[in-house]
Design an enzyme around this catalytic site. Sequence first.
Site, short mmCIF file in Angstrom:
data_model
loop_
_atom_site.label_atom_id
_atom_site.label_comp_id
_atom_site.label_asym_id
_atom_site.label_seq_id
_atom_site.Cartn_x
_atom_site.Cartn_y
_atom_site.Cartn_z
N ARG A 50 48.03 -3.76 31.09
CA ARG A 50 48.09 -3.89 32.55
C ARG A 50 48.88 -2.75 33.20
O ARG A 50 48.62 -2.37 34.34
CB ARG A 50 48.67 -5.25 32.94
CG ARG A 50 48.65 -5.47 34.42
CD ARG A 50 48.66 -6.90 34.93
NE ARG A 50 49.12 -7.93 34.05
CZ ARG A 50 50.40 -8.24 33.83
NH1 ARG A 50 51.36 -7.54 34.41
NH2 ARG A 50 50.71 -9.23 33.02
N TYR A 103 42.75 2.15 59.02
CA TYR A 103 41.59 1.49 58.41
C TYR A 103 41.75 -0.02 58.63
O TYR A 103 42.81 -0.58 58.34
CB TYR A 103 41.61 1.85 56.91
CG TYR A 103 40.59 1.18 56.05
CD1 TYR A 103 39.23 1.32 56.28
CD2 TYR A 103 40.98 0.42 54.95
CE1 TYR A 103 38.30 0.72 55.44
CE2 TYR A 103 40.06 -0.18 54.11
CZ TYR A 103 38.71 -0.02 54.37
OH TYR A 103 37.80 -0.61 53.54
N ASP A 176 48.33 7.37 54.57
CA ASP A 176 47.01 7.28 53.93
C ASP A 176 46.37 8.66 54.05
O ASP A 176 45.99 9.10 55.14
CB ASP A 176 46.16 6.19 54.61
CG ASP A 176 44.82 5.99 53.91
OD1 ASP A 176 44.29 6.96 53.33
OD2 ASP A 176 44.28 4.87 53.98
N LYS A 201 37.01 7.46 47.19
CA LYS A 201 36.30 8.45 48.02
C LYS A 201 36.17 9.78 47.25
O LYS A 201 35.37 9.87 46.35
CB LYS A 201 37.02 8.63 49.35
CG LYS A 201 37.44 7.32 50.04
CD LYS A 201 36.31 6.36 50.27
CE LYS A 201 36.70 5.21 51.17
NZ LYS A 201 36.54 3.88 50.61
C1 PLP Z 1 41.07 5.70 55.04
C2 PLP Z 1 40.80 4.62 54.05
N1 PLP Z 1 41.83 4.08 53.39
C3 PLP Z 1 41.66 3.10 52.48
C4 PLP Z 1 40.39 2.62 52.21
C5 PLP Z 1 40.23 1.51 51.21
O1 PLP Z 1 39.77 2.03 50.02
P1 PLP Z 1 38.95 1.15 48.93
O2 PLP Z 1 37.59 0.97 49.47
O3 PLP Z 1 39.04 1.97 47.72
O4 PLP Z 1 39.69 -0.15 48.82
C6 PLP Z 1 39.29 3.13 52.86
C7 PLP Z 1 37.93 2.63 52.58
O5 PLP Z 1 36.98 2.93 53.25
C8 PLP Z 1 39.51 4.17 53.82
O6 PLP Z 1 38.47 4.71 54.50
#
Ligand code: PLP
Length: 387
Positions: A50, A103, A176, A201
């Site tokens: 883990r 987000y 982020d 992404k």
């Molecule tokens: C800017 C941003 N942060 C976080 C996330 C979340 O990522 P995940 O889909 O890997 O959970 C996304 C998903 O679209 C995003 O666009």
Amino acid sequence: MKDNTKLVATGRPHNRPAHPVNMPVERASTILFPTYDDYLEGAKNITYGRLGVSTHRALEAAVTALEGGFETRLAPSGLQACTAAILAFVSAGDHILMTDSAYDPTRKFCDRFLERFGVETTFYDPLAKKSEIAALMRPATKVIFAESPGSLTFEVQDIPALAEAAHDGGAKLIVDNTWSGGYFCKPIALGADVSIQSATKYLIGHADCLLGTITSSDEQTASKIFYSLLQIGSNVSADDAFLALRGMRTLSTRLDRHQRNALDLAKWLGKRNEVDAVIHPALKSCPGHANWKRDFTGSSGLFSVVLKPVPLPALKTFFNAFKLFGIGFSWGGYESLAVHVHPEKDRSATRWTKEGSVVRFHAGLEDIDDLKIDLERAFNAMATALK
Ligand SMILES: Cc1ncc(COP(=O)(O)O)c(C=O)c1O
């Protein structure tokens, strides 16, 4: 080492006498130690599946090198990277300042989930000046959460100013950094304590698995992140860590093409009659463009356009005409995407007042001429529907 070299040279199995090019996938729950002393020694680094094994450690090393941090830990999704990082620093009675352009699921984690545990969130204007942020700080503020550029509407934030405001008030700045792929922006060098990516992404880059990365600026911050992930029982599969590390080998090459295609499309779309506005951080018209110019070395493939108002049936015809642009969530894969998004629904500190539909595009790696033909086809279909 420069980034292009780090992306090739880090996280490789160099310390083995003869080895494959890539760090192998090590699937494990139990780790076996030959002796009691090895067990004690191992407990410091690799102990149990883990907590990750050598495949995870290799990816973490590569992301740490790219982001320029002290240590990286992995989470099973980008969203959990955001939530675990926030959880590392807040307790009941604490307060979070979160960008209004975050987000939406990250936003809901704060104002729906954490709210149940007595943690309060105030949303701030992503374009707020340092003095405006400072005025929102409370003694109980433990985290400022930024996302730059913002989801859907791409406001580029002043990270150094946010870092100062956070540190003046004894809080951590979490950023982020997904849009830049960790390649075009280095939030830790700009003063952030934690830089997060949805590796789903650009790091993975092929739209085939989910993963998150959390990079800390220093040992004390890293320790909080480690225990947050440990205590919520977070786990990442070694196969997914392998895919992310493999994706990173081509990150800069892919990002160069995403950048070129997105900029070309953004400029082309800006000249179309059907388009009211283009929101792309590298274009002067983007809110916070000066911050992008100062703090970023390039731009990735994701941007939005605001269409002139059309009835929904015509908009549907637009989307249904695409042969190359996929209609789908997420982004950062090799393929182009288009989605109708609704910034007016996810804002409370600011108001989204544009009337036309917002379409978020991800420019993939296809030939730019074919992408333009696809868009032309969609605009023609919409024009026919409007007749
Ligand atoms: C800017 C941003 N942060 C976080 C996330 C979340 O990522 P995940 O889909 O890997 O959970 C996304 C998903 O679209 C995003 O666009």
